[in-house]
Design a protein around this motif. Structure first.
Motif, PDB file in Angstrom:
ATOM      1  N   LEU A   1      26.953  57.289  15.183  1.00 43.69           N
ATOM      2  CA  LEU A   1      28.366  57.553  15.466  1.00 43.69           C
ATOM      3  C   LEU A   1      28.870  56.680  16.609  1.00 43.69           C
ATOM      4  O   LEU A   1      30.004  56.190  16.583  1.00 43.69           O
ATOM      5  CB  LEU A   1      28.578  59.032  15.799  1.00 43.69           C
ATOM      6  CG  LEU A   1      28.382  60.020  14.649  1.00 43.69           C
ATOM      7  CD1 LEU A   1      28.512  61.454  15.161  1.00 43.69           C
ATOM      8  CD2 LEU A   1      29.383  59.766  13.528  1.00 43.69           C
TER       9      LEU A   1
ATOM     10  N   MET B   1      27.970  66.136  11.607  1.00 36.59           N
ATOM     11  CA  MET B   1      28.116  64.782  12.133  1.00 36.59           C
ATOM     12  C   MET B   1      28.574  63.826  11.040  1.00 36.59           C
ATOM     13  O   MET B   1      29.382  62.923  11.275  1.00 36.59           O
ATOM     14  CB  MET B   1      26.791  64.298  12.729  1.00 36.59           C
ATOM     15  CG  MET B   1      26.315  65.106  13.919  1.00 36.59           C
ATOM     16  SD  MET B   1      24.634  64.636  14.431  1.00 36.59           S
ATOM     17  CE  MET B   1      24.928  63.000  15.078  1.00 36.59           C
TER      18      MET B   1
ATOM     19  N   GLN C   1      32.201  64.149  10.527  1.00 38.79           N
ATOM     20  CA  GLN C   1      32.886  63.437  11.599  1.00 38.79           C
ATOM     21  C   GLN C   1      32.926  61.936  11.300  1.00 38.79           C
ATOM     22  O   GLN C   1      33.950  61.271  11.505  1.00 38.79           O
ATOM     23  CB  GLN C   1      32.174  63.685  12.933  1.00 38.79           C
ATOM     24  CG  GLN C   1      32.805  62.956  14.119  1.00 38.79           C
ATOM     25  CD  GLN C   1      32.020  63.178  15.412  1.00 38.79           C
ATOM     26  OE1 GLN C   1      31.203  64.109  15.512  1.00 38.79           O
ATOM     27  NE2 GLN C   1      32.256  62.329  16.395  1.00 38.79           N
TER      28      GLN C   1
ATOM     29  N   LYS D   1      35.499  61.171   8.624  1.00 35.46           N
ATOM     30  CA  LYS D   1      36.851  61.226   9.173  1.00 35.46           C
ATOM     31  C   LYS D   1      37.173  59.974   9.976  1.00 35.46           C
ATOM     32  O   LYS D   1      38.335  59.570  10.084  1.00 35.46           O
ATOM     33  CB  LYS D   1      37.006  62.471  10.043  1.00 35.46           C
ATOM     34  CG  LYS D   1      37.075  63.777   9.260  1.00 35.46           C
ATOM     35  CD  LYS D   1      37.270  64.968  10.175  1.00 35.46           C
ATOM     36  CE  LYS D   1      37.398  66.261   9.373  1.00 35.46           C
ATOM     37  NZ  LYS D   1      37.564  67.448  10.261  1.00 35.46           N
ATOM     38  N   ALA D   2      36.122  59.342  10.541  1.00 37.06           N
ATOM     39  CA  ALA D   2      36.306  58.115  11.316  1.00 37.06           C
ATOM     40  C   ALA D   2      36.290  56.874  10.437  1.00 37.06           C
ATOM     41  O   ALA D   2      36.340  55.759  10.941  1.00 37.06           O
ATOM     42  CB  ALA D   2      35.222  58.010  12.393  1.00 37.06           C
TER      43      ALA D   2
END
Length: 223
Positions: free
Chosen positions: A75, A101, A104, A107-108
């Protein structure tokens, strides 16, 4: 040091390449062999730092990235690449406990994530889709670069005419706006169409939209 079966091709190549960041050498080796079975170029790294210290290939590419890494996590690497303006589709590899994770990461902007252990075909399919996505991005980017070069060849007056024409104004209205004759507008408009290689006003409108010059400051060359 990075691991590879062969050095990078020249920077001008369009041969796609898969980048792998994984701290487990056995998994790196297994992925290198897997991608090799379908003839894909592969470059592997043991950490995020190794990849960040390397020059990435100028070719269609994707990144297969373990979400848990020593030092910078997957990440963290995703965020660092985004800050650097490095555009590359990312396929995350995650353990069963890493699903939040992975969400996440998606979404990024991650391209996909696969939960270990994954099927070989699932990985090959994810990589094929990511490489196709990057090919399309590169094609779009090159087309926009060509448009910017054409736009840069316009004079200041020709840019004014292009902006007003693509905003829907007729020659007479443009002449009034600019304080010139309608004949002068026609001349400039002809120059714009030729220099921009536009076959119709509709095509010129699409070009202006891509350059973001409709109804705004006509200076897209640094965007």
């Amino acid at each position: 040091m990075t691991e590879a079966e062969s050095p990078f091709p020249s920077s001008a190549t369009e041969q796609p390449i898969v980048l792998v960041v994984e701290d487990d050498s056995s998994i790196r080796g297994a992925l290198r062999r897997l991608f090799g079975t379908v003839g894909q170029q592969v470059q592997t790294y043991g950490s995020a730092a190794e990849l960040l210290q390397s020059e990435l290939p100028d070719a269609p590419r994707c990144l297969v990235l373990d979400i848990r890494l020593p030092g910078r996590s997957g990440l963290d690497l995703q965020a660092e690449l985004a800050r650097n303006g490095t555009q590359i589709p990312i396929i995350f590899m995650t353990g069963h406990g890493d699903i939040p994770m992975a969400v996440q990461a998606m979404k990024a902007g991650a391209s996909d994530f696969l939960t270990k252990p994954f099927r070989d075909q699932d990985m090959l399919d994810a990589v094929a889709a990511a490489l196709e996505l990057d090919r399309a991005r590169r094609t779009q980017s090159k087309a926009l670069d060509r448009l910017r070069v054409r736009f840069a060849s316009l004079t200041a007056r020709e840019r004014d005419v292009m902006m007003l024409a693509t905003d829907g104004l007729m020659n007479k209205q443009i002449a009034w706006e600019l304080g010139v004759s309608e004949m002068t507008v026609k001349m400039h408009r002809g120059h714009v169409m030729r220099k921009m290689d536009a076959r119709s006003i509709a095509e010129l409108v699409r070009m202006a939209d891509s350059l973001k010059v409709r109804g705004s400051d006509p200076s897209p060359l640094q965007t």
